[in-house]
Design a protein around this motif. Structure first.
Motif, PDB file in Angstrom:
ATOM      1  N   GLU A 293       0.854  -1.184   0.000  1.00  0.00           N
ATOM      2  CA  GLU A 293       0.000   0.000   0.000  1.00  0.00           C
ATOM      3  C   GLU A 293       0.893   1.238   0.000  1.00  0.00           C
ATOM      4  O   GLU A 293       1.815   1.348   0.812  1.00  0.00           O
ATOM      5  N   GLU A 294       0.617   2.153  -0.901  1.00  0.00           N
ATOM      6  CA  GLU A 294       1.381   3.401  -0.968  1.00  0.00           C
ATOM      7  C   GLU A 294       0.512   4.547  -0.478  1.00  0.00           C
ATOM      8  O   GLU A 294      -0.621   4.716  -0.923  1.00  0.00           O
ATOM      9  N   THR A 295       1.060   5.314   0.443  1.00  0.00           N
ATOM     10  CA  THR A 295       0.361   6.485   0.976  1.00  0.00           C
ATOM     11  C   THR A 295       1.180   7.725   0.657  1.00  0.00           C
ATOM     12  O   THR A 295       2.362   7.804   1.010  1.00  0.00           O
ATOM     13  N   LYS A 296       0.544   8.672  -0.033  1.00  0.00           N
ATOM     14  CA  LYS A 296       1.232   9.904  -0.410  1.00  0.00           C
ATOM     15  C   LYS A 296       0.806  11.040   0.523  1.00  0.00           C
ATOM     16  O   LYS A 296      -0.382  11.193   0.807  1.00  0.00           O
ATOM     17  N   SER A 297       1.769  11.793   0.970  1.00  0.00           N
ATOM     18  CA  SER A 297       1.481  12.953   1.826  1.00  0.00           C
ATOM     19  C   SER A 297       2.212  14.175   1.276  1.00  0.00           C
ATOM     20  O   SER A 297       3.278  14.057   0.675  1.00  0.00           O
ATOM     21  N   ARG A 298       1.609  15.338   1.503  1.00  0.00           N
ATOM     22  CA  ARG A 298       2.197  16.594   1.005  1.00  0.00           C
ATOM     23  C   ARG A 298       2.185  17.617   2.137  1.00  0.00           C
ATOM     24  O   ARG A 298       1.175  17.789   2.825  1.00  0.00           O
ATOM     25  N   THR A 299       3.315  18.272   2.334  1.00  0.00           N
ATOM     26  CA  THR A 299       3.413  19.326   3.351  1.00  0.00           C
ATOM     27  C   THR A 299       3.916  20.610   2.711  1.00  0.00           C
ATOM     28  O   THR A 299       4.727  20.578   1.775  1.00  0.00           O
ATOM     29  N   ILE A 300       3.415  21.731   3.210  1.00  0.00           N
ATOM     30  CA  ILE A 300       3.833  23.045   2.734  1.00  0.00           C
ATOM     31  C   ILE A 300       4.455  23.788   3.895  1.00  0.00           C
ATOM     32  O   ILE A 300       3.857  23.890   4.982  1.00  0.00           O
ATOM     33  N   THR A 301       5.657  24.308   3.698  1.00  0.00           N
ATOM     34  CA  THR A 301       6.388  25.009   4.753  1.00  0.00           C
ATOM     35  C   THR A 301       6.713  26.426   4.285  1.00  0.00           C
ATOM     36  O   THR A 301       7.193  26.620   3.159  1.00  0.00           O
ATOM     37  N   ILE A 302       6.471  27.401   5.131  1.00  0.00           N
ATOM     38  CA  ILE A 302       6.778  28.785   4.781  1.00  0.00           C
ATOM     39  C   ILE A 302       8.281  29.006   4.841  1.00  0.00           C
ATOM     40  O   ILE A 302       8.988  28.450   5.691  1.00  0.00           O
ATOM     41  N   THR A 303       8.813  29.790   3.917  1.00  0.00           N
ATOM     42  CA  THR A 303      10.241  30.122   3.907  1.00  0.00           C
ATOM     43  C   THR A 303      10.468  31.421   4.671  1.00  0.00           C
ATOM     44  O   THR A 303       9.524  32.107   5.079  1.00  0.00           O
ATOM     45  N   ALA A 304      11.744  31.731   4.862  1.00  0.00           N
ATOM     46  CA  ALA A 304      12.083  32.983   5.561  1.00  0.00           C
ATOM     47  C   ALA A 304      11.550  34.181   4.793  1.00  0.00           C
ATOM     48  O   ALA A 304      11.027  35.142   5.380  1.00  0.00           O
ATOM     49  N   GLU A 305      11.662  34.127   3.452  1.00  0.00           N
ATOM     50  CA  GLU A 305      11.161  35.238   2.647  1.00  0.00           C
ATOM     51  C   GLU A 305       9.635  35.313   2.747  1.00  0.00           C
ATOM     52  O   GLU A 305       9.046  36.409   2.804  1.00  0.00           O
ATOM     53  N   GLY A 306       8.987  34.151   2.784  1.00  0.00           N
ATOM     54  CA  GLY A 306       7.541  34.137   2.924  1.00  0.00           C
ATOM     55  C   GLY A 306       7.084  34.709   4.244  1.00  0.00           C
ATOM     56  O   GLY A 306       6.084  35.437   4.322  1.00  0.00           O
TER      57      GLY A 306
END
Length: 491
Positions: free
Chosen positions: A170-183
Protein backbone atom coordinates in the motif's frame (compact mmCIF):
# COMPACT_ATOMS: atom_id res chain seq x y z
CA UNK A 1 5.25 42.80 -2.35
CA UNK A 2 3.62 44.43 -5.35
CA UNK A 3 6.18 42.80 -7.61
CA UNK A 4 5.20 39.40 -6.27
CA UNK A 5 1.64 40.01 -7.40
CA UNK A 6 0.00 37.65 -4.86
CA UNK A 7 -3.50 36.42 -5.48
CA UNK A 8 -6.12 36.30 -2.75
CA UNK A 9 -5.66 32.53 -2.42
CA UNK A 10 -1.90 32.91 -2.07
CA UNK A 11 -2.38 35.52 0.65
CA UNK A 12 -4.74 33.19 2.52
CA UNK A 13 -2.21 30.35 2.42
CA UNK A 14 0.73 32.58 3.36
CA UNK A 15 -1.04 34.06 6.38
CA UNK A 16 -2.07 30.59 7.55
CA UNK A 17 1.50 29.31 7.19
CA UNK A 18 2.74 32.33 9.13
CA UNK A 19 0.89 30.94 12.14
CA UNK A 20 1.51 27.22 11.61
CA UNK A 21 4.88 27.13 9.88
CA UNK A 22 4.15 23.79 8.20
CA UNK A 23 0.79 22.38 7.14
CA UNK A 24 -0.86 19.98 4.70
CA UNK A 25 -3.34 21.10 2.01
CA UNK A 26 -6.09 19.62 4.19
CA UNK A 27 -4.99 21.69 7.19
CA UNK A 28 -5.00 24.84 5.08
CA UNK A 29 -8.46 24.03 3.72
CA UNK A 30 -9.75 23.54 7.29
CA UNK A 31 -8.25 26.82 8.52
CA UNK A 32 -9.15 29.04 5.53
CA UNK A 33 -12.13 29.52 3.17
CA UNK A 34 -10.20 27.62 0.46
CA UNK A 35 -10.90 24.17 -0.94
CA UNK A 36 -8.07 21.63 -0.92
CA UNK A 37 -7.42 21.97 -4.66
CA UNK A 38 -7.29 25.77 -4.40
CA UNK A 39 -4.94 25.55 -1.41
CA UNK A 40 -2.68 23.16 -3.29
CA UNK A 41 -2.56 25.35 -6.40
CA UNK A 42 -1.78 28.46 -4.32
CA UNK A 43 0.97 26.57 -2.48
CA UNK A 44 2.72 25.69 -5.73
CA UNK A 45 2.47 29.30 -6.89
CA UNK A 46 4.05 30.43 -3.61
CA UNK A 47 6.83 27.87 -4.13
CA UNK A 48 7.58 29.35 -7.57
CA UNK A 49 7.99 32.75 -5.89
CA UNK A 50 10.24 31.36 -3.16
CA UNK A 51 7.75 32.01 -0.36
CA UNK A 52 6.98 28.36 0.47
CA UNK A 53 8.34 24.86 -0.01
CA UNK A 54 6.15 21.97 -1.12
CA UNK A 55 7.37 18.50 -0.19
CA UNK A 56 5.81 15.21 -1.29
CA UNK A 57 6.51 11.98 0.55
CA UNK A 58 5.46 8.43 -0.29
CA UNK A 59 5.26 5.85 2.47
CA UNK A 60 4.94 2.14 1.78
CA UNK A 61 3.14 -0.32 4.00
CA UNK A 62 2.72 -4.05 3.61
CA UNK A 63 0.06 -6.57 4.63
CA UNK A 64 -0.56 -10.24 3.95
CA UNK A 65 -2.84 -11.09 1.03
CA UNK A 66 -5.58 -13.67 1.52
CA UNK A 67 -3.29 -16.30 -0.02
CA UNK A 68 -0.41 -15.13 2.16
CA UNK A 69 -2.52 -15.54 5.31
CA UNK A 70 -3.27 -19.15 4.34
CA UNK A 71 0.43 -19.90 3.86
CA UNK A 72 1.31 -18.10 7.10
CA UNK A 73 -0.85 -20.67 8.91
CA UNK A 74 -0.12 -23.81 6.87
CA UNK A 75 3.34 -23.02 5.48
CA UNK A 76 4.58 -22.08 2.03
CA UNK A 77 3.90 -24.60 -0.79
CA UNK A 78 7.55 -25.68 -0.81
CA UNK A 79 7.45 -26.20 2.97
CA UNK A 80 4.24 -28.24 2.76
CA UNK A 81 5.75 -30.44 0.04
CA UNK A 82 9.08 -30.96 1.82
CA UNK A 83 7.25 -31.89 5.05
CA UNK A 84 5.48 -34.69 3.17
CA UNK A 85 8.61 -36.52 2.05
CA UNK A 86 11.51 -38.28 3.73
CA UNK A 87 13.32 -39.44 0.60
CA UNK A 88 12.93 -39.52 -3.20
CA UNK A 89 9.22 -39.19 -3.94
CA UNK A 90 7.42 -39.24 -7.32
CA UNK A 91 5.85 -35.92 -8.25
CA UNK A 92 2.64 -37.76 -9.20
CA UNK A 93 2.27 -39.10 -5.63
CA UNK A 94 2.69 -35.60 -4.20
CA UNK A 95 0.08 -34.23 -6.60
CA UNK A 96 -2.38 -36.77 -5.25
CA UNK A 97 -1.51 -35.98 -1.61
CA UNK A 98 -1.69 -32.19 -2.03
CA UNK A 99 -2.75 -30.78 -5.40
CA UNK A 100 -1.17 -30.44 -8.86
CA UNK A 101 -1.29 -26.65 -8.53
CA UNK A 102 0.52 -26.56 -5.18
CA UNK A 103 3.16 -29.05 -6.29
CA UNK A 104 3.67 -27.03 -9.48
CA UNK A 105 4.28 -23.85 -7.44
CA UNK A 106 6.52 -25.63 -4.95
CA UNK A 107 8.77 -27.35 -7.50
CA UNK A 108 10.51 -24.19 -8.70
CA UNK A 109 10.99 -22.82 -5.18
CA UNK A 110 12.39 -26.12 -3.89
CA UNK A 111 15.13 -25.93 -6.52
CA UNK A 112 15.68 -22.20 -6.01
CA UNK A 113 16.09 -22.57 -2.24
CA UNK A 114 18.24 -25.66 -2.61
CA UNK A 115 15.78 -27.76 -0.59
CA UNK A 116 15.47 -30.46 -3.22
CA UNK A 117 16.49 -31.60 -6.68
CA UNK A 118 14.31 -33.18 -9.34
CA UNK A 119 15.47 -36.27 -11.20
CA UNK A 120 13.41 -38.50 -13.50
CA UNK A 121 10.09 -37.27 -12.12
CA UNK A 122 11.13 -37.62 -8.46
CA UNK A 123 11.70 -34.92 -5.85
CA UNK A 124 14.82 -35.67 -3.82
CA UNK A 125 15.05 -33.63 -0.57
CA UNK A 126 18.32 -32.02 0.59
CA UNK A 127 19.82 -32.47 4.03
CA UNK A 128 19.62 -28.80 5.14
CA UNK A 129 16.05 -27.48 5.08
CA UNK A 130 16.24 -24.71 7.67
CA UNK A 131 13.74 -21.88 7.98
CA UNK A 132 14.20 -19.14 5.36
CA UNK A 133 13.79 -15.36 5.53
CA UNK A 134 10.50 -15.37 3.62
CA UNK A 135 8.97 -17.78 6.14
CA UNK A 136 10.14 -15.56 9.00
CA UNK A 137 8.64 -12.53 7.20
CA UNK A 138 5.26 -14.25 6.76
CA UNK A 139 5.18 -14.93 10.51
CA UNK A 140 5.77 -11.24 11.27
CA UNK A 141 3.02 -9.91 8.96
CA UNK A 142 -0.75 -10.08 9.24
CA UNK A 143 -3.76 -8.26 7.77
CA UNK A 144 -2.67 -4.95 9.38
CA UNK A 145 -0.53 -2.78 7.09
CA UNK A 146 2.87 -1.87 8.55
CA UNK A 147 6.09 -0.31 7.29
CA UNK A 148 9.32 -2.24 6.74
CA UNK A 149 10.93 -0.35 9.62
CA UNK A 150 8.26 -1.62 11.95
CA UNK A 151 8.84 -5.24 10.95
CA UNK A 152 12.59 -5.28 10.36
CA UNK A 153 12.09 -7.37 7.19
CA UNK A 154 14.74 -7.08 4.45
CA UNK A 155 13.53 -5.17 1.40
CA UNK A 156 14.54 -7.93 -1.06
CA UNK A 157 12.55 -10.50 0.91
CA UNK A 158 9.43 -8.33 0.89
CA UNK A 159 9.77 -7.72 -2.86
CA UNK A 160 9.89 -11.47 -3.51
CA UNK A 161 6.76 -11.95 -1.42
CA UNK A 162 5.00 -9.16 -3.33
CA UNK A 163 5.95 -10.84 -6.64
CA UNK A 164 4.49 -14.10 -5.32
CA UNK A 165 1.30 -12.14 -4.47
CA UNK A 166 1.55 -13.27 -0.85
CA UNK A 167 2.02 -9.69 0.35
CA UNK A 168 0.17 -6.57 -0.77
CA UNK A 169 1.87 -3.18 -0.92
CA UNK A 170 0.00 0.00 0.00
CA UNK A 171 1.38 3.40 -0.97
CA UNK A 172 0.36 6.49 0.98
CA UNK A 173 1.23 9.90 -0.41
CA UNK A 174 1.48 12.95 1.83
CA UNK A 175 2.20 16.59 1.00
CA UNK A 176 3.41 19.33 3.35
CA UNK A 177 3.83 23.05 2.73
CA UNK A 178 6.39 25.01 4.75
CA UNK A 179 6.78 28.78 4.78
CA UNK A 180 10.24 30.12 3.91
CA UNK A 181 12.08 32.98 5.56
CA UNK A 182 11.16 35.24 2.65
CA UNK A 183 7.54 34.14 2.92
CA UNK A 184 7.47 34.89 6.63
CA UNK A 185 8.91 38.33 5.92
CA UNK A 186 6.23 39.09 3.33
CA UNK A 187 3.46 37.80 5.61
CA UNK A 188 4.73 39.97 8.49
CA UNK A 189 4.85 43.11 6.33
CA UNK A 190 1.08 43.30 6.31
CA UNK A 191 -1.10 41.50 3.80
CA UNK A 192 -4.63 42.66 3.11
CA UNK A 193 -7.09 39.97 2.14
CA UNK A 194 -8.59 41.96 -0.68
CA UNK A 195 -9.46 40.40 -3.99
CA UNK A 196 -7.60 41.68 -7.02
CA UNK A 197 -9.70 42.23 -10.14
CA UNK A 198 -8.39 40.34 -13.13
CA UNK A 199 -10.96 41.45 -15.69
CA UNK A 200 -12.66 44.80 -16.24
CA UNK A 201 -16.34 44.07 -16.88
CA UNK A 202 -19.19 46.22 -18.14
CA UNK A 203 -20.84 45.97 -14.71
CA UNK A 204 -17.79 47.47 -13.00
CA UNK A 205 -17.70 50.29 -15.53
CA UNK A 206 -21.41 51.11 -15.30
CA UNK A 207 -21.54 51.02 -11.50
CA UNK A 208 -18.27 52.88 -11.01
CA UNK A 209 -17.03 50.18 -8.62
CA UNK A 210 -13.79 49.95 -10.57
CA UNK A 211 -12.63 53.18 -8.91
CA UNK A 212 -12.31 51.45 -5.52
CA UNK A 213 -10.94 48.15 -6.78
CA UNK A 214 -7.38 46.87 -7.01
CA UNK A 215 -6.49 45.47 -10.40
CA UNK A 216 -3.94 42.71 -10.74
CA UNK A 217 -1.19 43.83 -13.15
CA UNK A 218 -0.36 41.68 -16.16
CA UNK A 219 3.02 39.97 -16.27
CA UNK A 220 4.00 40.36 -19.91
CA UNK A 221 7.22 38.37 -19.34
CA UNK A 222 5.40 35.22 -18.27
CA UNK A 223 5.53 32.58 -21.05
CA UNK A 224 2.11 31.62 -22.38
CA UNK A 225 0.64 28.18 -21.82
CA UNK A 226 1.60 25.74 -24.57
CA UNK A 227 -1.17 25.04 -27.01
CA UNK A 228 -1.23 21.71 -28.83
CA UNK A 229 -3.24 22.12 -31.98
CA UNK A 230 -4.96 19.11 -33.51
CA UNK A 231 -3.03 17.49 -36.35
CA UNK A 232 -2.99 14.33 -38.39
CA UNK A 233 -0.74 11.60 -37.01
CA UNK A 234 2.72 12.06 -38.60
CA UNK A 235 2.70 8.51 -39.98
CA UNK A 236 -0.78 8.86 -41.42
CA UNK A 237 0.18 12.18 -42.99
CA UNK A 238 3.12 10.53 -44.76
CA UNK A 239 0.85 7.74 -46.01
CA UNK A 240 -1.58 10.38 -47.30
CA UNK A 241 1.31 12.16 -49.02
CA UNK A 242 2.38 8.94 -50.78
CA UNK A 243 -1.20 8.31 -51.84
CA UNK A 244 -1.50 11.84 -53.23
CA UNK A 245 1.73 11.50 -55.23
CA UNK A 246 0.51 8.40 -57.06
CA UNK A 247 -2.93 9.90 -57.65
CA UNK A 248 -1.26 12.96 -59.21
CA UNK A 249 0.80 10.60 -61.41
CA UNK A 250 -2.41 9.17 -62.84
CA UNK A 251 -2.69 5.97 -60.80
CA UNK A 252 -5.88 4.41 -59.45
CA UNK A 253 -5.97 3.25 -55.83
CA UNK A 254 -7.16 -0.33 -55.26
CA UNK A 255 -8.08 -2.31 -52.15
CA UNK A 256 -8.30 -6.00 -51.34
CA UNK A 257 -9.12 -8.44 -48.57
CA UNK A 258 -6.71 -9.05 -45.70
CA UNK A 259 -7.51 -12.78 -45.89
CA UNK A 260 -6.35 -14.17 -49.22
CA UNK A 261 -6.28 -17.65 -50.67
CA UNK A 262 -2.86 -19.18 -51.22
CA UNK A 263 -3.77 -19.10 -54.91
CA UNK A 264 -3.67 -15.30 -55.14
CA UNK A 265 -1.01 -14.85 -52.46
CA UNK A 266 1.44 -17.44 -53.89
CA UNK A 267 0.34 -19.61 -56.83
CA UNK A 268 -0.73 -16.81 -59.18
CA UNK A 269 2.67 -15.23 -58.53
CA UNK A 270 4.43 -18.42 -59.66
CA UNK A 271 5.75 -19.29 -56.20
CA UNK A 272 6.20 -23.07 -55.93
CA UNK A 273 3.98 -24.83 -53.43
CA UNK A 274 7.01 -26.05 -51.48
CA UNK A 275 8.57 -22.57 -51.31
CA UNK A 276 9.98 -21.65 -47.84
CA UNK A 277 7.86 -18.46 -47.79
CA UNK A 278 4.79 -20.66 -47.26
CA UNK A 279 6.16 -22.20 -44.09
CA UNK A 280 4.88 -21.24 -40.64
CA UNK A 281 7.85 -19.01 -39.77
CA UNK A 282 6.84 -16.52 -42.49
CA UNK A 283 3.10 -16.86 -43.04
CA UNK A 284 0.01 -16.79 -40.85
CA UNK A 285 -1.94 -19.82 -42.10
CA UNK A 286 -5.68 -20.04 -41.41
CA UNK A 287 -7.98 -23.05 -41.14
CA UNK A 288 -10.53 -21.69 -43.62
CA UNK A 289 -10.58 -22.36 -47.38
CA UNK A 290 -11.53 -20.29 -50.44
CA UNK A 291 -13.09 -21.17 -53.76
CA UNK A 292 -10.60 -20.97 -56.62
CA UNK A 293 -11.21 -18.98 -59.83
CA UNK A 294 -12.09 -21.71 -62.32
CA UNK A 295 -11.00 -19.75 -65.40
CA UNK A 296 -7.33 -19.73 -64.27
CA UNK A 297 -6.92 -23.17 -62.70
CA UNK A 298 -5.83 -24.99 -65.82
CA UNK A 299 -3.39 -22.32 -67.01
CA UNK A 300 -1.80 -21.77 -63.56
CA UNK A 301 -1.53 -25.55 -63.02
CA UNK A 302 0.10 -26.00 -66.42
CA UNK A 303 2.55 -23.16 -65.77
CA UNK A 304 3.62 -24.64 -62.42
CA UNK A 305 3.96 -28.21 -63.66
CA UNK A 306 5.57 -27.78 -67.11
CA UNK A 307 5.92 -24.08 -67.93
CA UNK A 308 2.68 -23.68 -69.91
CA UNK A 309 3.02 -22.75 -73.57
CA UNK A 310 6.03 -20.48 -73.16
CA UNK A 311 9.75 -21.20 -73.01
CA UNK A 312 9.70 -22.22 -69.34
CA UNK A 313 10.16 -25.50 -67.52
CA UNK A 314 7.83 -24.60 -64.65
CA UNK A 315 8.53 -26.14 -61.27
CA UNK A 316 7.80 -29.75 -62.16
CA UNK A 317 5.94 -32.12 -59.88
CA UNK A 318 2.18 -32.02 -59.36
CA UNK A 319 0.36 -28.78 -58.57
CA UNK A 320 -2.19 -29.32 -55.77
CA UNK A 321 -5.38 -27.24 -55.95
CA UNK A 322 -6.17 -28.08 -52.32
CA UNK A 323 -2.99 -26.30 -51.23
CA UNK A 324 -4.01 -23.28 -53.31
CA UNK A 325 -7.39 -23.11 -51.51
CA UNK A 326 -5.84 -22.59 -48.06
CA UNK A 327 -6.36 -19.11 -46.69
CA UNK A 328 -3.58 -16.94 -45.25
CA UNK A 329 -3.20 -13.45 -43.91
CA UNK A 330 -1.74 -11.76 -46.97
CA UNK A 331 2.04 -11.63 -46.75
CA UNK A 332 2.19 -8.81 -49.30
CA UNK A 333 -0.22 -6.51 -51.10
CA UNK A 334 1.00 -8.01 -54.39
CA UNK A 335 -1.91 -10.44 -53.97
CA UNK A 336 -4.23 -7.45 -54.42
CA UNK A 337 -2.33 -6.18 -57.48
CA UNK A 338 -2.24 -9.51 -59.31
CA UNK A 339 -5.98 -10.08 -58.77
CA UNK A 340 -6.68 -6.57 -60.10
CA UNK A 341 -4.60 -7.34 -63.20
CA UNK A 342 -6.47 -10.63 -63.69
CA UNK A 343 -9.76 -8.73 -63.57
CA UNK A 344 -8.39 -6.06 -65.95
CA UNK A 345 -6.10 -7.86 -68.45
CA UNK A 346 -6.42 -5.23 -71.18
CA UNK A 347 -4.05 -2.23 -71.19
CA UNK A 348 -3.59 0.35 -69.92
CA UNK A 349 -3.58 -0.32 -66.15
CA UNK A 350 -1.94 1.99 -63.58
CA UNK A 351 -2.85 0.99 -60.03
CA UNK A 352 -1.41 1.21 -56.53
CA UNK A 353 -2.31 -0.07 -53.07
CA UNK A 354 -1.20 1.19 -49.65
CA UNK A 355 -2.27 -1.31 -47.04
CA UNK A 356 -1.12 -3.72 -44.37
CA UNK A 357 0.60 -7.05 -44.83
CA UNK A 358 1.25 -9.73 -42.21
CA UNK A 359 4.22 -11.99 -41.51
CA UNK A 360 5.47 -14.03 -38.58
CA UNK A 361 8.21 -11.62 -37.54
CA UNK A 362 9.79 -11.19 -34.13
CA UNK A 363 9.09 -7.66 -32.89
CA UNK A 364 12.25 -5.56 -32.72
CA UNK A 365 13.31 -2.00 -33.69
CA UNK A 366 13.08 -2.80 -37.43
CA UNK A 367 10.41 -5.54 -37.66
CA UNK A 368 6.76 -5.99 -36.70
CA UNK A 369 4.28 -8.78 -37.58
CA UNK A 370 2.07 -6.30 -39.43
CA UNK A 371 3.34 -3.46 -41.58
CA UNK A 372 2.28 -1.15 -44.37
CA UNK A 373 3.35 -1.82 -47.94
CA UNK A 374 3.08 0.40 -50.99
CA UNK A 375 2.34 -1.76 -54.01
CA UNK A 376 2.11 -0.53 -57.58
CA UNK A 377 1.73 -1.91 -61.12
CA UNK A 378 1.81 -0.41 -64.60
CA UNK A 379 0.67 -2.52 -67.54
CA UNK A 380 0.70 -1.08 -71.07
CA UNK A 381 2.19 -1.56 -74.51
CA UNK A 382 5.91 -0.99 -74.93
CA UNK A 383 6.59 -0.60 -71.19
CA UNK A 384 10.29 -1.02 -70.42
CA UNK A 385 12.65 -1.38 -67.49
CA UNK A 386 13.62 2.28 -67.95
CA UNK A 387 9.98 3.30 -67.40
CA UNK A 388 10.00 1.43 -64.08
CA UNK A 389 13.16 3.18 -62.85
CA UNK A 390 11.84 6.57 -63.96
CA UNK A 391 8.52 6.06 -62.16
CA UNK A 392 10.19 5.09 -58.89
CA UNK A 393 12.76 7.86 -59.10
CA UNK A 394 9.98 10.41 -59.60
CA UNK A 395 8.14 9.09 -56.53
CA UNK A 396 11.18 9.28 -54.26
CA UNK A 397 12.08 12.76 -55.50
CA UNK A 398 8.58 13.95 -54.64
CA UNK A 399 9.01 12.39 -51.18
CA UNK A 400 12.04 14.60 -50.61
CA UNK A 401 14.93 12.25 -51.39
CA UNK A 402 17.35 13.83 -53.83
CA UNK A 403 19.77 10.94 -54.32
CA UNK A 404 18.17 7.72 -55.60
CA UNK A 405 19.89 4.67 -57.08
CA UNK A 406 18.96 1.09 -58.00
CA UNK A 407 20.83 -2.08 -57.14
CA UNK A 408 20.23 -5.42 -58.92
CA UNK A 409 18.09 -7.77 -56.81
CA UNK A 410 16.21 -11.05 -56.92
CA UNK A 411 12.48 -11.65 -56.37
CA UNK A 412 10.57 -14.83 -57.26
CA UNK A 413 8.05 -13.25 -59.61
CA UNK A 414 9.95 -10.40 -61.33
CA UNK A 415 12.82 -10.44 -63.80
CA UNK A 416 14.82 -8.23 -64.08
CA UNK A 417 14.55 -7.02 -60.48
CA UNK A 418 16.04 -4.10 -58.55
CA UNK A 419 16.14 -2.70 -55.02
CA UNK A 420 15.68 1.10 -54.88
CA UNK A 421 17.94 2.93 -52.43
CA UNK A 422 18.02 6.52 -51.17
CA UNK A 423 20.97 8.34 -49.62
CA UNK A 424 20.67 9.59 -46.03
CA UNK A 425 23.47 11.79 -44.71
CA UNK A 426 23.84 9.98 -41.35
CA UNK A 427 23.17 6.46 -42.64
CA UNK A 428 24.48 6.25 -46.20
CA UNK A 429 22.50 4.28 -48.80
CA UNK A 430 19.28 2.73 -47.42
CA UNK A 431 17.28 0.06 -49.28
CA UNK A 432 13.52 0.71 -49.34
CA UNK A 433 11.86 -2.14 -51.21
CA UNK A 434 11.86 -4.21 -54.35
CA UNK A 435 10.74 -3.76 -57.94
CA UNK A 436 10.90 -5.41 -61.33
CA UNK A 437 8.96 -6.63 -64.37
CA UNK A 438 6.56 -9.52 -63.83
CA UNK A 439 7.81 -12.77 -65.33
CA UNK A 440 5.77 -14.25 -68.14
CA UNK A 441 5.10 -17.22 -65.85
CA UNK A 442 2.98 -14.76 -63.81
CA UNK A 443 1.20 -12.86 -66.57
CA UNK A 444 0.55 -15.51 -69.25
CA UNK A 445 -1.77 -17.76 -67.18
CA UNK A 446 -3.97 -14.73 -66.44
CA UNK A 447 -4.30 -13.65 -70.05
CA UNK A 448 -2.04 -10.60 -69.70
CA UNK A 449 -0.03 -10.04 -72.88
CA UNK A 450 1.66 -6.69 -72.19
CA UNK A 451 4.67 -6.00 -69.90
CA UNK A 452 3.82 -5.28 -66.23
CA UNK A 453 6.03 -3.02 -64.14
CA UNK A 454 5.64 -3.83 -60.43
CA UNK A 455 7.04 -2.68 -57.10
CA UNK A 456 6.53 -3.20 -53.37
CA UNK A 457 7.97 -0.48 -51.16
CA UNK A 458 8.39 -0.41 -47.38
CA UNK A 459 6.21 2.40 -46.05
CA UNK A 460 7.23 2.19 -42.39
CA UNK A 461 10.96 2.21 -43.16
CA UNK A 462 10.52 5.28 -45.34
CA UNK A 463 8.52 6.91 -42.52
CA UNK A 464 11.33 6.20 -40.04
CA UNK A 465 13.75 8.09 -42.28
CA UNK A 466 11.41 11.03 -42.76
CA UNK A 467 10.54 11.29 -39.03
CA UNK A 468 14.07 10.67 -37.77
CA UNK A 469 13.17 7.54 -35.78
CA UNK A 470 15.44 4.65 -34.81
CA UNK A 471 12.72 2.27 -33.62
CA UNK A 472 9.83 1.19 -35.84
CA UNK A 473 7.61 0.62 -32.79
CA UNK A 474 7.49 4.36 -32.11
CA UNK A 475 5.15 4.72 -35.11
CA UNK A 476 2.47 2.69 -33.32
CA UNK A 477 2.88 3.44 -29.61
CA UNK A 478 0.27 5.49 -27.73
CA UNK A 479 2.63 8.23 -26.57
CA UNK A 480 0.70 11.51 -26.59
CA UNK A 481 3.81 13.51 -25.66
CA UNK A 482 5.71 12.15 -28.69
CA UNK A 483 2.74 12.95 -30.92
CA UNK A 484 2.63 16.51 -29.58
CA UNK A 485 6.33 17.17 -29.97
CA UNK A 486 7.14 15.26 -33.15
CA UNK A 487 7.19 17.18 -36.41
CA UNK A 488 5.01 16.02 -39.23
CA UNK A 489 8.14 15.07 -41.16
CA UNK A 490 11.90 15.49 -41.00
CA UNK A 491 13.80 16.06 -44.22
Amino acid sequence: MEDLNLTLNEKEVLLFLKQKGTASPGDIADGTPLKIENATQASFLLEEKGLAEVKDEVSEKYRLSSEGMQYAKKGLPERQVINKIDGPTPIKDLQEMLSPQMVGIATGWLKRKGWASIEKGNIIPATDISETDDEIALAKLDETAVTLEETGIDQKVIKDLVKRKLVEKEETKSRTITITAEGRKIAASGLELTEDITQLTSRLLKSGEWKNKTFRPYNIDKPPKRVFAAKVHPYQRLIDQMRQIFLEMGFTEIKGDIIQSSFWNFDALFQPQDHPAREMQDTFHLESRSQLPGEYLETVCSMHEKGGDIESRGWGGKWDSDVAKRNVLRTHTTSVSIKHLADNPKPPVKAFCIDRAYRRETIDPTHTPEFEQLEGVVMDRNMSFANLLGCLKEFYHRMGFENVRFRPGYFPYTEPSVEPEVYIEELGWVELGGAGIFRKEVTEPLGIKEPVLAWGLGVSRLAMLRLGLKDLRELYQSDIEWLRKSPVCKL
